[in-house]
Design a protein around this motif. Structure first.
Motif, PDB file in Angstrom:
ATOM      1  N   ARG A   8      69.014  41.956  40.704  1.00  0.00           N
ATOM      2  CA  ARG A   8      70.420  41.867  40.723  1.00  0.00           C
ATOM      3  C   ARG A   8      71.150  41.666  39.491  1.00  0.00           C
ATOM      4  O   ARG A   8      72.021  41.206  39.256  1.00  0.00           O
ATOM      5  CB  ARG A   8      70.830  40.930  41.744  1.00  0.00           C
ATOM      6  CG  ARG A   8      70.684  41.014  43.176  1.00  0.00           C
ATOM      7  CD  ARG A   8      71.205  39.863  44.055  1.00  0.00           C
ATOM      8  NE  ARG A   8      70.972  40.141  45.274  1.00  0.00           N
ATOM      9  CZ  ARG A   8      71.276  39.041  46.360  1.00  0.00           C
ATOM     10  NH1 ARG A   8      71.710  37.727  45.966  1.00  0.00           N
ATOM     11  NH2 ARG A   8      70.921  39.141  47.479  1.00  0.00           N
ATOM     12  N   TRP A  15      68.954  33.155  40.255  1.00  0.00           N
ATOM     13  CA  TRP A  15      68.852  33.522  41.565  1.00  0.00           C
ATOM     14  C   TRP A  15      68.413  32.427  42.477  1.00  0.00           C
ATOM     15  O   TRP A  15      69.156  31.742  43.274  1.00  0.00           O
ATOM     16  CB  TRP A  15      68.426  34.817  42.026  1.00  0.00           C
ATOM     17  CG  TRP A  15      68.702  35.089  43.512  1.00  0.00           C
ATOM     18  CD1 TRP A  15      69.595  35.676  43.944  1.00  0.00           C
ATOM     19  CD2 TRP A  15      67.429  34.546  44.263  1.00  0.00           C
ATOM     20  NE1 TRP A  15      69.297  35.633  45.497  1.00  0.00           N
ATOM     21  CE2 TRP A  15      68.142  34.939  45.762  1.00  0.00           C
ATOM     22  CE3 TRP A  15      66.470  33.815  44.522  1.00  0.00           C
ATOM     23  CZ2 TRP A  15      67.729  34.654  46.864  1.00  0.00           C
ATOM     24  CZ3 TRP A  15      65.778  33.711  45.794  1.00  0.00           C
ATOM     25  CH2 TRP A  15      66.383  34.096  47.154  1.00  0.00           C
ATOM     26  N   ASP A 130      66.284  40.700  45.282  1.00  0.00           N
ATOM     27  CA  ASP A 130      66.582  42.312  45.180  1.00  0.00           C
ATOM     28  C   ASP A 130      67.712  42.607  45.795  1.00  0.00           C
ATOM     29  O   ASP A 130      68.233  41.946  46.721  1.00  0.00           O
ATOM     30  CB  ASP A 130      65.208  42.992  45.542  1.00  0.00           C
ATOM     31  CG  ASP A 130      65.244  44.291  45.144  1.00  0.00           C
ATOM     32  OD1 ASP A 130      65.615  44.789  43.966  1.00  0.00           O
ATOM     33  OD2 ASP A 130      64.954  45.171  46.130  1.00  0.00           O
ATOM     34  N   SER A 131      68.319  43.713  45.191  1.00  0.00           N
ATOM     35  CA  SER A 131      69.677  44.262  45.830  1.00  0.00           C
ATOM     36  C   SER A 131      69.396  45.156  47.040  1.00  0.00           C
ATOM     37  O   SER A 131      70.442  45.511  47.649  1.00  0.00           O
ATOM     38  CB  SER A 131      70.239  44.879  44.732  1.00  0.00           C
ATOM     39  OG  SER A 131      69.563  46.097  44.072  1.00  0.00           O
ATOM     40  N   ARG A 132      68.332  45.799  47.540  1.00  0.00           N
ATOM     41  CA  ARG A 132      68.008  46.643  48.472  1.00  0.00           C
ATOM     42  C   ARG A 132      68.555  45.889  49.909  1.00  0.00           C
ATOM     43  O   ARG A 132      69.428  46.435  50.668  1.00  0.00           O
ATOM     44  CB  ARG A 132      66.860  47.263  48.657  1.00  0.00           C
ATOM     45  CG  ARG A 132      66.978  48.564  49.267  1.00  0.00           C
ATOM     46  CD  ARG A 132      65.397  49.196  49.435  1.00  0.00           C
ATOM     47  NE  ARG A 132      64.362  48.400  49.963  1.00  0.00           N
ATOM     48  CZ  ARG A 132      64.259  48.709  51.416  1.00  0.00           C
ATOM     49  NH1 ARG A 132      65.079  49.374  52.053  1.00  0.00           N
ATOM     50  NH2 ARG A 132      63.191  47.928  52.073  1.00  0.00           N
ATOM     51  N   PRO A 134      69.093  42.293  50.679  1.00  0.00           N
ATOM     52  CA  PRO A 134      69.121  40.840  50.239  1.00  0.00           C
ATOM     53  C   PRO A 134      69.482  39.989  51.481  1.00  0.00           C
ATOM     54  O   PRO A 134      68.780  38.842  51.723  1.00  0.00           O
ATOM     55  CB  PRO A 134      70.374  40.762  49.354  1.00  0.00           C
ATOM     56  CG  PRO A 134      71.203  42.035  49.559  1.00  0.00           C
ATOM     57  CD  PRO A 134      70.017  42.957  49.968  1.00  0.00           C
TER      58      PRO A 134
END
Length: 382
Positions: A8, A15, A130-132, A134
């Motif tokens: 991210r 994070w 991760d951004s896929r 979350p």
């Protein structure tokens, strides 16, 4: 010195610090969070596997060759003998056949031999950061921390697959909270230890909660008659066993279609491959894993564990599965052919299969919904 994994577009440690606030707000105790997350590290290999999993494709026959190999059947029968009393008690309590539970155990961890050695908290934290997906993986990480709050597991117990599934039958943390049961009566719902009883009981409880109907089959291999209308295949068409029998469908041994309530006909490798009649319990198994190959693998392995024969039908073994990019192109071609509502997601689900069948019928082809490189080439030419 290796570069830190960036997710991210922020460092992993940053994070974790922001997630800590959200976790405490959700009721995770400070001591639990700090002790559990102290050893958590980003796992770049998890991100690579997550990115590459959609590229991993197998034909159903390649999958079943492994899933229902002679060795897996033999090992399963031995495992059922060792744990026969526990499996019998689980079946009596939850109404799910011992063979079905054992088959899931066999496919998920080879009867406990390969439960996974990835640190669950690190895997889930990596995927949550991760951004896929979350939100999904944050929920799973919160659920894993909540397991620790119960005192039924320690951080060192939480090990499993790269995606966060754990134990003998690979439960995600939320599934543990929703469905895990104490099968051996020791006061813990221990799906991780060497004794599989709690995991097997939890799997049966999961299926029962997701619609398993006691006394009904998952499905069976069938033989379709010459001239069969393949537009009748797929999960959206249901008929009674008697109606299918009247249309010429027969069990693999030549008898009538087995009783089991409303049923569909599936041809996962098209008209040149084996055919199956499937009942409501097929959908219950789909709650565990939506892939048809997995569900057929569980059902057929269960049948073999119960003494049933190998599949009689053949497979188009000269074919290969489409890659992720090819499945995208297939859907784009179908949309260009007029199937405007089709999602472009590389998932060959009911909508895509229906579109394929209708396109095949319009071109004078056998409308069996079978996906292979020849189909994609035909769509390209048109």
């Amino acid at each position: 010195m290796p570069r830190p994994l960036i997710v991210r577009e922020v460092p992993f440690d940053a994070w974790v610090a922001s997630f800590r606030e959200r976790a405490l707000a959700q009721g995770i105790g400070t001591a639990t969070f700090d002790a559990a997350m102290r050893g958590v590290r980003p796992l770049p290999g998890v991100i690579r596997r997550d990115r590459n999993q959609s590229e991993f494709t197998k034909t159903i026959w390649d999958y079943l060759d492994t899933a229902v190999s002679d060795l897996r059947v033999a090992n399963g029968r031995r495992a059922m003998e060792r744990h026969g009393d526990a499996l019998a008690a689980i079946e009596a309590r939850h109404g799910v056949p011992a063979e079905i539970v054992a088959a899931i155990w066999g496919l998920e961890s080879s009867y406990g031999a390969y439960r996974g050695d990835v640190d669950t908290l690190s895997a889930l934290a990596t995927l949550a950061a991760d951004s896929r997906r979350p939100d999904f993986f944050e929920d799973q990480l919160l659920a894993a921390l909540a397991i620790l709050e119960t005192g039924e597991a320690d951080p060192s117990d939480l090990r499993g697959s790269w995606a966060g599934a754990m134990g003998h039958t690979q439960f995600m943390p939320t599934s543990w909270h929703d469905h895990a049961v104490d099968g051996d009566g020791d006061g813990r719902r221990d799906i991780w230890g060497d004794d599989p009883t709690d995991a097997l009981a939890s799997t049966a409880a999961y299926l029962a909660a997701n619609g398993w109907t006691t006394g009904q089959p998952w499905g069976a291999e069938v033989v379709l008659p010459e001239g069969f209308d393949y537009r009748l295949t797929g999960e959206r068409v249901e008929k009674s066993p008697a109606e299918w029998t009247a249309l010429g469908v027969r069990a693999a041994d030549g008898g009538p279609v087995p009783e089991g309530g409303p049923a569909s006909i599936r041809v996962p490798a098209g008209h040149e491959g084996a055919a199956f009649v499937t009942y409501a319990n097929f959908r219950a198994l789909e709650s565990y894993n939506t892939a048809d190959a997995y569900v057929i693998g569980v059902g057929h392995l269960a049948d073999r564990l119960a003494g049933g024969p190998p599949l009689r039908g053949g497979w188009p073994r000269g074919d290969r599965a489409l890659t992720f990019d090819e499945r995208i192109k297939l859907q784009e071609r179908l949309r260009a052919a007029g199937f405007d509502r089709l999602r472009i997601d590389a998932r060959i689900g009911p909508d895509t299969l229906d579109a394929i069948q209708r396109w095949q019928a319009s071109e004078g082809l056998v409308p069996d919904g079978y996906v292979d490189p020849d189909l994609l080439e035909q769509l390209r030419r048109n």
